[in-house]
Design a protein around this motif. Structure first.
Motif, short mmCIF file in Angstrom:
data_model
loop_
_atom_site.label_atom_id
_atom_site.label_comp_id
_atom_site.label_asym_id
_atom_site.label_seq_id
_atom_site.Cartn_x
_atom_site.Cartn_y
_atom_site.Cartn_z
N GLU A 1 -5.91 9.82 2.41
CA GLU A 1 -5.81 8.61 1.93
C GLU A 1 -5.25 8.52 0.66
OE1 GLU A 1 -9.42 5.55 2.30
OE2 GLU A 1 -9.71 6.78 0.65
N ALA A 2 -4.36 7.17 0.27
CA ALA A 2 -4.13 7.12 -0.87
C ALA A 2 -4.37 5.80 -1.20
CB ALA A 2 -2.54 7.75 -1.24
N PHE A 3 -4.42 5.03 -2.35
CA PHE A 3 -4.51 3.76 -2.59
C PHE A 3 -4.06 3.40 -4.02
CE2 PHE A 3 -8.78 5.69 -3.48
CZ PHE A 3 -8.90 5.30 -4.80
N ASP A 4 -3.78 2.25 -4.12
CA ASP A 4 -3.27 1.46 -5.45
C ASP A 4 -4.57 1.63 -6.26
OD1 ASP A 4 -0.49 1.12 -5.13
OD2 ASP A 4 -1.23 -0.53 -3.91
N ILE A 5 -4.65 1.84 -7.89
CA ILE A 5 -5.70 1.97 -8.64
C ILE A 5 -5.81 0.35 -8.91
CG2 ILE A 5 -6.42 2.46 -10.91
CD1 ILE A 5 -4.91 4.89 -10.69
N GLU B 1 3.60 13.85 2.07
CA GLU B 1 4.71 12.88 1.06
C GLU B 1 4.15 11.67 1.05
OE1 GLU B 1 8.89 12.67 1.91
OE2 GLU B 1 8.51 14.51 3.20
N ILE B 2 3.67 11.27 -0.27
CA ILE B 2 3.04 9.97 -0.40
C ILE B 2 4.11 9.29 -1.47
CG2 ILE B 2 1.07 8.96 -1.45
CD1 ILE B 2 -0.36 11.38 -0.66
N HIS B 3 4.49 7.87 -0.99
CA HIS B 3 5.19 6.96 -1.74
C HIS B 3 4.32 5.57 -1.88
CE1 HIS B 3 8.48 9.78 -0.72
NE2 HIS B 3 8.19 9.93 0.39
N ASP B 4 4.85 5.12 -3.12
CA ASP B 4 4.53 3.98 -3.46
C ASP B 4 5.50 3.26 -4.36
OD1 ASP B 4 2.27 1.88 -3.40
OD2 ASP B 4 1.90 2.41 -5.39
N ASN B 5 5.51 1.75 -4.37
CA ASN B 5 6.59 1.23 -5.18
C ASN B 5 5.86 1.18 -6.73
OD1 ASN B 5 4.43 -0.70 -4.80
ND2 ASN B 5 5.56 -2.51 -5.01
N ALA C 1 0.84 -1.22 -0.07
CA ALA C 1 0.00 0.07 -0.13
C ALA C 1 1.02 1.26 -0.01
CB ALA C 1 -0.80 0.15 1.11
N PRO C 2 0.34 2.39 -0.74
CA PRO C 2 1.08 3.63 -0.60
C PRO C 2 1.45 4.06 0.99
CG PRO C 2 -0.66 3.71 -1.87
CD PRO C 2 -0.81 2.61 -1.23
N THR C 3 2.52 4.74 1.08
CA THR C 3 3.14 5.27 2.53
C THR C 3 2.67 6.76 2.46
OG1 THR C 3 4.67 3.50 2.86
CG2 THR C 3 4.75 5.41 4.15
N ILE C 4 1.96 7.06 3.61
CA ILE C 4 1.74 8.64 3.74
C ILE C 4 2.45 9.28 4.84
CG2 ILE C 4 -0.07 10.23 4.31
CD1 ILE C 4 -1.82 8.38 2.85
N ILE C 5 3.42 10.14 4.73
CA ILE C 5 3.98 11.10 5.70
C ILE C 5 3.51 12.09 5.64
CG2 ILE C 5 5.99 11.86 6.76
CD1 ILE C 5 7.43 9.52 4.62
N HIS C 6 2.69 12.61 6.83
CA HIS C 6 1.87 13.99 7.01
C HIS C 6 2.10 14.16 8.53
CE1 HIS C 6 -0.69 17.16 6.94
NE2 HIS C 6 -1.52 16.46 8.07
#
Length: 94
Positions: free
Chosen positions: A89-93, A37-41, A14-19
């Motif tokens: 929130e962030a998620f993979d499509i 900052e939002i990171h995803d592989n 899952a994406p990583t959110i740094i806030h």
């Protein structure tokens, strides 16, 4: 006619959110920028900010856009007539 689709099958993270949320007072009716900052592989995700007035039942949301390597979503000032709460929130499509 043929159609090809490419999927990120190896994307199991899952994406990583740094806030760093700060409790501070803003003037009423002033937009608030939420920065994370939002990171995803896989690099495939849809970041959003969900917000509501404290005590309200339902959340509204806005998209976050990439600015200077960070994602930013602006909570519209016209809804800020009291204290608010929000989350990102962030998620993979796929």
């Amino acid at each position: 006619m043929s159609v090809s689709y490419a999927f990120a099958e190896d994307d199991t993270q899952a994406p990583t959110i740094i806030h760093n949320a700060e409790e501070q007072e803003y003037p009423l009716q002033q937009s608030i920028e939420v920065v994370a900052e939002i990171h995803d592989n896989s690099g495939i995700f849809e970041p959003r900010v969900y917000y509501r007035l404290i005590g309200s039942k339902d959340y509204s949301s806005v998209d976050m856009v990439l600015k200077n390597n960070k994602h930013v979503g602006a909570i519209p000032g016209y809804i800020i007539t009291g204290s608010i709460e929000y989350y990102t929130e962030a998620f993979d499509i796929n």
